[in-house]
Design a protein around this motif. Sequence first.
Motif, PDB file in Angstrom:
ATOM      1  N   ALA A  11      -2.752   9.494  -5.030  1.00  0.00           N
ATOM      2  CA  ALA A  11      -3.659   8.333  -4.958  1.00  0.00           C
ATOM      3  C   ALA A  11      -4.864   8.478  -5.894  1.00  0.00           C
ATOM      4  O   ALA A  11      -5.369   7.484  -6.419  1.00  0.00           O
ATOM      5  N   TYR A  12      -5.317   9.721  -6.090  1.00  0.00           N
ATOM      6  CA  TYR A  12      -6.544   9.934  -6.878  1.00  0.00           C
ATOM      7  C   TYR A  12      -6.273  10.554  -8.243  1.00  0.00           C
ATOM      8  O   TYR A  12      -7.203  11.005  -8.909  1.00  0.00           O
TER       9      TYR A  12
ATOM     10  N   THR B 157      -0.976   4.499  -5.782  1.00  0.00           N
ATOM     11  CA  THR B 157      -1.572   3.306  -5.180  1.00  0.00           C
ATOM     12  C   THR B 157      -2.347   2.485  -6.202  1.00  0.00           C
ATOM     13  O   THR B 157      -2.800   3.023  -7.218  1.00  0.00           O
TER      14      THR B 157
ATOM     15  N   ARG C  72      -3.076  -4.569  -0.799  1.00  0.00           N
ATOM     16  CA  ARG C  72      -2.076  -3.647  -0.244  1.00  0.00           C
ATOM     17  C   ARG C  72      -0.902  -3.487  -1.204  1.00  0.00           C
ATOM     18  O   ARG C  72       0.118  -4.170  -1.084  1.00  0.00           O
TER      19      ARG C  72
ATOM     20  N   ASN D  81      -7.679  13.849  -0.056  1.00  0.00           N
ATOM     21  CA  ASN D  81      -8.749  13.114   0.583  1.00  0.00           C
ATOM     22  C   ASN D  81      -8.785  13.616   2.030  1.00  0.00           C
ATOM     23  O   ASN D  81      -7.735  13.638   2.666  1.00  0.00           O
TER      24      ASN D  81
ATOM     25  N   SER E 115      -4.935   0.893  -4.900  1.00  0.00           N
ATOM     26  CA  SER E 115      -6.152   0.690  -4.102  1.00  0.00           C
ATOM     27  C   SER E 115      -7.375   1.393  -4.675  1.00  0.00           C
ATOM     28  O   SER E 115      -8.488   1.065  -4.301  1.00  0.00           O
ATOM     29  N   LYS E 116      -7.192   2.382  -5.522  1.00  0.00           N
ATOM     30  CA  LYS E 116      -8.325   3.192  -5.930  1.00  0.00           C
ATOM     31  C   LYS E 116      -8.820   2.775  -7.317  1.00  0.00           C
ATOM     32  O   LYS E 116      -9.609   1.859  -7.419  1.00  0.00           O
TER      33      LYS E 116
ATOM     34  N   PHE F  68      -4.831  14.057   4.615  1.00  0.00           N
ATOM     35  CA  PHE F  68      -4.985  12.624   4.871  1.00  0.00           C
ATOM     36  C   PHE F  68      -4.363  12.280   6.231  1.00  0.00           C
ATOM     37  O   PHE F  68      -3.237  12.690   6.534  1.00  0.00           O
TER      38      PHE F  68
ATOM     39  N   GLY G 289       0.848  -1.190   0.000  1.00  0.00           N
ATOM     40  CA  GLY G 289       0.000   0.000   0.000  1.00  0.00           C
ATOM     41  C   GLY G 289       0.876   1.229   0.000  1.00  0.00           C
ATOM     42  O   GLY G 289       2.058   1.162   0.384  1.00  0.00           O
ATOM     43  N   SER G 290       0.309   2.365  -0.426  1.00  0.00           N
ATOM     44  CA  SER G 290       1.138   3.564  -0.299  1.00  0.00           C
ATOM     45  C   SER G 290       1.298   3.940   1.166  1.00  0.00           C
ATOM     46  O   SER G 290       2.232   4.644   1.519  1.00  0.00           O
ATOM     47  N   ASP G 291       0.431   3.455   2.025  1.00  0.00           N
ATOM     48  CA  ASP G 291       0.634   3.662   3.467  1.00  0.00           C
ATOM     49  C   ASP G 291       2.032   3.223   3.901  1.00  0.00           C
ATOM     50  O   ASP G 291       2.687   3.901   4.681  1.00  0.00           O
TER      51      ASP G 291
ATOM     52  N   ASP H 178       1.273  12.926  -2.901  1.00  0.00           N
ATOM     53  CA  ASP H 178       0.509  11.675  -2.859  1.00  0.00           C
ATOM     54  C   ASP H 178      -0.566  11.756  -3.943  1.00  0.00           C
ATOM     55  O   ASP H 178      -1.523  12.517  -3.831  1.00  0.00           O
TER      56      ASP H 178
END
Length: 367
Positions: A190-191, A218, A229, A161, A220-221, A114, A88-90, A188
């Motif tokens: 992510a979107y 990521t 992950r 986010n 994840s999206k 975030f 995950g990018s986490d 980041d």
Amino acid sequence: MNRPVPNPGVLDIAPYTPGKSPVPEPGRKVFKLSANETPFGPSPKAIAAYKRAAEHLEDYPEGTSRVLRQAIGRAFGLDPDRIICGAGSDEILNLLAHTYLCGGCEAISTAHGFLVYPIATMANCARNVVAAESNFTADVDSILRAVTPRTKIVWLANPNNPTGTYLPFDEVKRLRAGLPSQVLLVLDAAYSDYVSRNDYEMGIELVATTDNTVMTHTFSKIHGLAALRIGWMFGSAHIVDAVNRVRGPFNVSTPAMLAAVAALEDTAHQEMSRTHTEKWRNWLSEEIRKLGLEVTPSVANFVLIHFPAEKGRTSDEADAFLAKRGLVLRALKNYQLPHALRMTIGTEEANRLVVEGLRDFMAGSKP
Ligand SMILES: *Cc1c(COP(=O)(O)O)cnc(C)c1O
């Protein structure tokens, strides 16, 4: 009493509250619109790749995620040697914090940024410095004003986010130019796949032209692989080298890696999701505004809906009302947005049900 004591800052971290995962009641359809997951699931090709990987679970993964780095390199035109993959990018965000933060350091995030950023910061004994936003959007001047000689990282989700807003590339460049060169700027993205504005850039150009910026991304999206992950970053060689020393040697599993490669190659699946998201983002924003509610202009796969503080109309009451109809949105108290709900754009059915639900709620009907 003597007992192990966590590092300074750790117990100041507010535990992360994930989006509610409802257990459907028998006979009632539930729509989870609280965690920005895609309503389409992953590409069928990614699922097939994941299943094939199940035939060799006894083997350790290839430790550098080489096939995935190469696939990302092809998809985005990047040098695979400057990419790191993570759980995950986490994990990537936490690796960056481990690598660059320490006691006495500061990292800046924005007021409605975030929540993983302050967690990663404080888990590494550093101080989380919050920069005010304007109109629910990161404010370059306020970030720059927050910089001190102790600042090591600036975290910026672009788009952000849970607000759905973004900074145009010019503003991101102005931020980079205004930051001291020893400050790492983490973009980041992510979107980014959902953004359709021509003044937006996900960060690749800035990473390529500076040696103090990284971009994270990521699967994840839009790729719908949140359960596996899998995320990645692109950065300068010296940053990649440092982070790779901290990274666990087998941090990405083989099934995740192979599913992600297949997902990247299925551009038709991504395009379908992008088109759907844009269409329903416009529709939802317009229809919800017609009900007298404010919607922050979004470029992502979710919308932020603001409610009045007046009794009978509050976000808490709206949240409970919609939940009774199986529509699960995200309350945002821990994001300092006590009067707002975030709604992930869902299927046509889910989107229409939310608007219908909000219309009934505003009219004072029973759930
Ligand atoms: C969802 C999200 C991510 C992705 O996290 P993963 O760990 O890759 O699932 C990263 N940043 C932001 C701002 C997000 O909303």
